[in-house]
Enzyme design. Structure first.
Site, PDB file in Angstrom:
ATOM      1  N   GLU A 295       0.945  -1.291  -0.053  1.00  0.00           N
ATOM      2  CA  GLU A 295       0.020   0.064  -0.009  1.00  0.00           C
ATOM      3  C   GLU A 295       0.670   1.270   0.001  1.00  0.00           C
ATOM      4  O   GLU A 295       0.296   2.389   0.543  1.00  0.00           O
ATOM      5  CB  GLU A 295      -1.064   0.069   1.332  1.00  0.00           C
ATOM      6  CG  GLU A 295      -2.110  -1.005   1.405  1.00  0.00           C
ATOM      7  CD  GLU A 295      -3.271  -0.821   2.082  1.00  0.00           C
ATOM      8  OE1 GLU A 295      -4.113  -0.123   1.951  1.00  0.00           O
ATOM      9  OE2 GLU A 295      -2.880  -1.021   3.440  1.00  0.00           O
TER      10      GLU A 295
ATOM     11  N   HIS B 124      -0.518   5.663   7.532  1.00  0.00           N
ATOM     12  CA  HIS B 124      -1.481   5.069   7.151  1.00  0.00           C
ATOM     13  C   HIS B 124      -1.590   3.963   8.229  1.00  0.00           C
ATOM     14  O   HIS B 124      -0.674   3.222   8.600  1.00  0.00           O
ATOM     15  CB  HIS B 124      -1.474   4.076   5.884  1.00  0.00           C
ATOM     16  CG  HIS B 124      -2.501   3.174   5.600  1.00  0.00           C
ATOM     17  ND1 HIS B 124      -3.702   3.625   5.590  1.00  0.00           N
ATOM     18  CD2 HIS B 124      -2.400   1.908   5.417  1.00  0.00           C
ATOM     19  CE1 HIS B 124      -4.457   2.257   5.418  1.00  0.00           C
ATOM     20  NE2 HIS B 124      -3.647   1.334   5.269  1.00  0.00           N
TER      21      HIS B 124
ATOM     22  N   HIS C  78      -4.686   1.190  10.757  1.00  0.00           N
ATOM     23  CA  HIS C  78      -5.888   0.982  10.837  1.00  0.00           C
ATOM     24  C   HIS C  78      -6.586   0.549  12.440  1.00  0.00           C
ATOM     25  O   HIS C  78      -7.003  -0.182  12.725  1.00  0.00           O
ATOM     26  CB  HIS C  78      -6.029  -0.847  10.419  1.00  0.00           C
ATOM     27  CG  HIS C  78      -5.030  -1.138   9.159  1.00  0.00           C
ATOM     28  ND1 HIS C  78      -4.244  -2.061   9.101  1.00  0.00           N
ATOM     29  CD2 HIS C  78      -5.167  -0.500   8.009  1.00  0.00           C
ATOM     30  CE1 HIS C  78      -3.676  -2.076   7.818  1.00  0.00           C
ATOM     31  NE2 HIS C  78      -4.583  -1.007   7.056  1.00  0.00           N
TER      32      HIS C  78
ATOM     33  N   HIS D 213     -11.520   0.125   6.211  1.00  0.00           N
ATOM     34  CA  HIS D 213     -10.234  -0.253   6.209  1.00  0.00           C
ATOM     35  C   HIS D 213      -9.341   0.781   7.241  1.00  0.00           C
ATOM     36  O   HIS D 213      -8.576  -0.019   8.119  1.00  0.00           O
ATOM     37  CB  HIS D 213      -9.817   0.478   4.909  1.00  0.00           C
ATOM     38  CG  HIS D 213      -8.150   0.055   4.603  1.00  0.00           C
ATOM     39  ND1 HIS D 213      -7.948  -0.136   3.307  1.00  0.00           N
ATOM     40  CD2 HIS D 213      -7.098  -0.156   5.145  1.00  0.00           C
ATOM     41  CE1 HIS D 213      -6.566  -0.212   3.078  1.00  0.00           C
ATOM     42  NE2 HIS D 213      -5.988  -0.405   4.531  1.00  0.00           N
TER      43      HIS D 213
END
Ligand SMILES: [Zn+2]
Length: 241
Positions: A77, A96, A98, A166
């Site tokens: 990603e 990024h 989660h 996500h």
């Protein structure tokens, strides 16, 4: 000015801090734009953030091609990072994650807004990127520049965006400030959920309050947190002004 070596050490520290603060688990990542070449960024090889070492840090073009992989496998990603740097010249760092608190806000339509002063840097309203709108049924991973660019468009001029089903993306003009925003994005999610379970009339920070607090959040404030988080993550603290 920090040297490249110092910034890489800070990037390793950021990985460890995000892990010890519960913002990433075995997944999620953090990058910085290359200080000497704005068309490159630095990001670990595919590894749990808590385990990241200096030798794991790889250099990428904005399109996500490794400059010298040396056999190291990149994160699938990584396009989230390159697309954010490509669209936003002001962005010097990208995360990024989660983290569990943000997920319900990405799937219920309940808007996330700052509930306390420490959380103002998340922005007045956190947008939600729904990958399905443009890309249909996918595995929900951001595996191309087209997906990364679509996400960056939702992020717009802000510092945060949720990703439906996500996680979230957080950007900033400085690595430590970006980590700070990611930590307080997760705290805001938890506090907002508590508050909204108690009352339908939650009073959020106003747009003006959000802007004022964000504008006065100094590097000294952020370094106070950073030093504490370094100690908890068993990493050396380097003071910067
Ligand atoms: Zn992800």
């Amino acid at each position: 000015m920090s040297t490249l070596a110092e910034l890489i050490e800070d990037l390793v520290t950021a990985n460890r801090i995000l892990a010890t603060q519960g913002i990433v688990d075995s997944f999620g990542h953090v990058s910085i734009r290359h200080p000497d070449n704005p068309k490159r960024y630095l990001l670990s090889r595919s590894r749990a953030p808590e385990r990241v070492e200096t030798g794991d840090i790889m250099e990428f073009t904005l399109e996500g091609d490794p400059v010298d992989a040396k056999g190291r496998k990149p994160y699938l990603e990584r396009f989230i990072h390159g697309a954010a740097y490509e669209m936003r010249p002001d962005v010097m760092s990208c995360i990024h994650n989660h983290s569990p608190g943000v997920i319900p806000f990405g799937i219920t339509g309940r808007k996330m807004k700052p509930v306390m002063h420490m959380c103002a840097t998340i922005g007045h309203e956190v947008p939600i990127w729904d990958q399905h709108k443009k890309f249909g049924d996918t595995d929900l991973l951001v595996t191309s520049m087209a997906m990364g660019r679509d996400l960056a468009k939702t992020l717009g001029k802000g510092r945060t965006s949720l990703m439906r089903g996500h996680g979230a993306v957080v950007v900033g003009a400085e690595l430590r400030a970006t980590v700070y925003t990611a930590v307080y994005l997760e705290l805001n999610a938890k506090l907002q959920m508590q508050a909204e379970s108690m009352s339908k009339k939650v009073k959020f920070l106003t747009k003006g309050e959000t802007q004022k607090v964000a504008a006065t959040t100094s590097m000294a404030n952020i370094n106070r947190a950073w030093e504490n988080w370094c100690r908890k993550a068993d990493r050396p603290f380097r003071d910067i002004q």
